[in-house]
Design a protein around this motif. Structure first.
Motif, PDB file in Angstrom:
ATOM      1  N   ILE A  91       0.839  -1.204   0.000  1.00 53.76           N
ATOM      2  CA  ILE A  91       0.000   0.000   0.000  1.00 53.76           C
ATOM      3  C   ILE A  91       0.869   1.247   0.000  1.00 53.76           C
ATOM      4  N   LYS A  92       1.936   1.241   0.802  1.00 53.98           N
ATOM      5  CA  LYS A  92       2.831   2.392   0.894  1.00 53.98           C
ATOM      6  C   LYS A  92       3.470   2.689  -0.460  1.00 53.98           C
ATOM      7  N   LYS A  93       3.905   1.657  -1.180  1.00 57.82           N
ATOM      8  CA  LYS A  93       4.505   1.837  -2.509  1.00 57.82           C
ATOM      9  C   LYS A  93       3.482   2.393  -3.490  1.00 57.82           C
ATOM     10  N   MET A  94       2.247   1.902  -3.438  1.00 55.73           N
ATOM     11  CA  MET A  94       1.206   2.378  -4.346  1.00 55.73           C
ATOM     12  C   MET A  94       0.879   3.847  -4.098  1.00 55.73           C
ATOM     13  N   VAL A  95       0.822   4.248  -2.835  1.00 54.57           N
ATOM     14  CA  VAL A  95       0.470   5.635  -2.486  1.00 54.57           C
ATOM     15  C   VAL A  95       1.579   6.598  -2.905  1.00 54.57           C
ATOM     16  N   GLU A  96       2.824   6.136  -2.879  1.00 54.08           N
ATOM     17  CA  GLU A  96       3.944   7.000  -3.246  1.00 54.08           C
ATOM     18  C   GLU A  96       4.021   7.275  -4.744  1.00 54.08           C
ATOM     19  N   GLU A  97       3.303   6.481  -5.550  1.00 54.66           N
ATOM     20  CA  GLU A  97       3.262   6.741  -6.990  1.00 54.66           C
ATOM     21  C   GLU A  97       2.484   8.028  -7.258  1.00 54.66           C
ATOM     22  N   LYS A  98       2.874   8.717  -8.306  1.00 54.48           N
ATOM     23  CA  LYS A  98       2.225   9.986  -8.651  1.00 54.48           C
ATOM     24  C   LYS A  98       0.782   9.739  -9.084  1.00 54.48           C
ATOM     25  N   GLY A  99      -0.141  10.528  -8.542  1.00 53.52           N
ATOM     26  CA  GLY A  99      -1.543  10.432  -8.934  1.00 53.52           C
ATOM     27  C   GLY A  99      -2.365   9.429  -8.164  1.00 53.52           C
ATOM     28  N   ARG A 100      -1.771   8.786  -7.170  1.00 57.42           N
ATOM     29  CA  ARG A 100      -2.521   7.798  -6.365  1.00 57.42           C
ATOM     30  C   ARG A 100      -2.723   8.330  -4.947  1.00 57.42           C
ATOM     31  N   THR A 101      -3.864   7.972  -4.396  1.00 59.47           N
ATOM     32  CA  THR A 101      -4.193   8.403  -3.033  1.00 59.47           C
ATOM     33  C   THR A 101      -4.427   7.195  -2.167  1.00 59.47           C
TER      34      THR A 101
END
Length: 101
Positions: A91-101
């Protein structure tokens, strides 16, 4: 006996594109559990944040339990979510991507 849904955020499905859904536990106090059983919970303004490799739900409101004695819980306290470390890091990796919350 089936699962009882006590709170949903229907507006989130319209505002955001839901990519994945997760299931987790939550750390609660006794009066919080009783209030949730009485449907005295709101996640309308709530969101989840990763803090020091732990998940916390912020902005969730659990109303005071009406039959409590001298002690009660904080209605807007941050509450820890219980998940496996691998899921939290994903989840932490996904949130750090640009445009994801």
């Amino acid at each position: 006996m089936g699962i009882k849904v006590v709170a949903t955020n229907r507006k989130a499905n319209h505002t955001y594109k839901i990519i994945e859904k997760y299931e987790s536990g939550i750390v609660l106090k006794g009066t919080e559990v009783k209030s949730i059983r009485n449907n005295k919970v709101s996640i309308k303004e709530a969101y989840v944040r990763v803090i020091r490799s732990e998940l916390f739900v912020i902005g969730m409101t659990i109303s005071d339990y009406e039959n409590s004695g001298y002690s009660n819980h904080d209605t807007n306290a941050d509450r820890k979510l219980l998940m496996h470390r691998k899921e939290i890091s994903k989840i932490k990796k996904m949130v750090e991507e640009k445009g994801r919350t």
